[in-house]
Design an enzyme around this catalytic site. Sequence first.
Site, PDB file in Angstrom:
ATOM      1  N   CYS A 113       0.816  -1.230   0.000  1.00  0.00           N
ATOM      2  CA  CYS A 113       0.000   0.000   0.000  1.00  0.00           C
ATOM      3  C   CYS A 113       0.846   1.276   0.000  1.00  0.00           C
ATOM      4  CB  CYS A 113      -0.974   0.002   1.171  1.00  0.00           C
ATOM      5  SG  CYS A 113      -2.102  -1.394   1.119  1.00  0.00           S
ATOM      6  N   HIS A 249      -3.509   7.200   3.268  1.00  0.00           N
ATOM      7  CA  HIS A 249      -3.874   5.932   2.627  1.00  0.00           C
ATOM      8  C   HIS A 249      -5.327   5.620   2.973  1.00  0.00           C
ATOM      9  CE1 HIS A 249      -3.949   1.901   1.284  1.00  0.00           C
ATOM     10  NE2 HIS A 249      -3.780   1.332   2.471  1.00  0.00           N
ATOM     11  N   ASN A 279     -10.152  -0.113  -0.145  1.00  0.00           N
ATOM     12  CA  ASN A 279      -8.696  -0.028  -0.119  1.00  0.00           C
ATOM     13  C   ASN A 279      -8.134  -0.512  -1.467  1.00  0.00           C
ATOM     14  OD1 ASN A 279      -5.965  -0.307   0.319  1.00  0.00           O
ATOM     15  ND2 ASN A 279      -6.160  -1.363   2.281  1.00  0.00           N
TER      16      ASN A 279
END
Length: 322
Positions: A113, A249, A279
């Site tokens: 990520c 994020h 996500n």
Amino acid sequence: MTYARITGTGSYLPEKVLTNKDLEKLMDTNDEWIRDRTGIKRRHIAADGETSSDMAVNAAKKAMEMAGIGPDDIGLIIVGTTTPDKIFPSTACIVQRKLGIKGCGAYDVQAVCSGFMFALDAAYRNIMTGGSKVALVIGTETLSRITNWKDRTTAILFGDGAGAVVLEASDEQGIISTHIHADGSMEELLHVPQGVSQGFDITRAGGAYISMNGNAVFRNAVGKLGSVARETLAGNGYTEEDLDWLVPHQANLRIILAAAKKLNLPMERVIVTVDEHANTSAASVPLALDIAVRDGRIKRGELLLLAAFGGGFTWSSALLRY
Ligand code: COA
């Protein structure tokens, strides 16, 4: 003084939408639980045959259009991805071919990520040392291909998409600093337990799917996002009061709320888009950035802190004047 400045942003989400209600038909879960624990309402899923490079190209073209540059202007392509089209060549090389460019450096970064942020760090340093004048930095993921759609503890969290920025050498201030970190000792808290060198066997327990200890990941994400944000602000003589926007994020609304609280940052100055796309790993920060630039929240000259956390563990940030 030469700076490296973001001159264009772009993003892409696949057409197919999977809502929480849709997930109720696939597994024992419900819309209320997912919204309550994650803030996620829907995620986008790549069509059959639609790859990470396809989505990256769509996002890149929008960023290039905003920056007013053509393929021949690009001197470097870095793609952050955990879900490359092929084992090799790199997705960046495939993106380069699809954009009709030849010759410039192109490579992938694997930091899960944090992939886009690690790519941004590399592109920033490349421009600052004269390696290139215009870089295309992309985060792109088809996480739906490594999601176990029978596992309600992970499947509800992830989606597909891409985000891109054009980073250019400039006389105007842009990126102020970038920070990257990793700690490989917690590998098994968030991973896909299979890979090329171990040998693939998707019938093995766990399969080639995302496996995660949700509670431990949650705690680490909040802690590391907070620490990297403080390190970045303090390192440049700023406080949270100076920040116009935190672009974190987009993993989970509760992680974002907790990280913002740690920083004493009101949510009015935090970009949240996770509800719309879940996500998307390496794509999430540039996706959120592009959405907020295009809807007018983020304006030229504002001070932004981008921050990410992901498998590895990896954590990272960039402080910049947009
Ligand atoms: N639907 C309904 N119930 C679910 C569920 C789902 N999709 N997933 C788990 N549950 C149940 C559990 O079985 C448990 O039931 P029990 O109390 O009867 O045992 C209960 O909900 C609570 O589970 P728990 O895992 O403690 O929930 P949580 O509040 O920790 O939330 C996550 C789980 C995954 C949402 C949370 O841990 C999280 O967000 N972690 C970080 C994940 C992440 O962002 N990863 C990527 C980082 S880059």
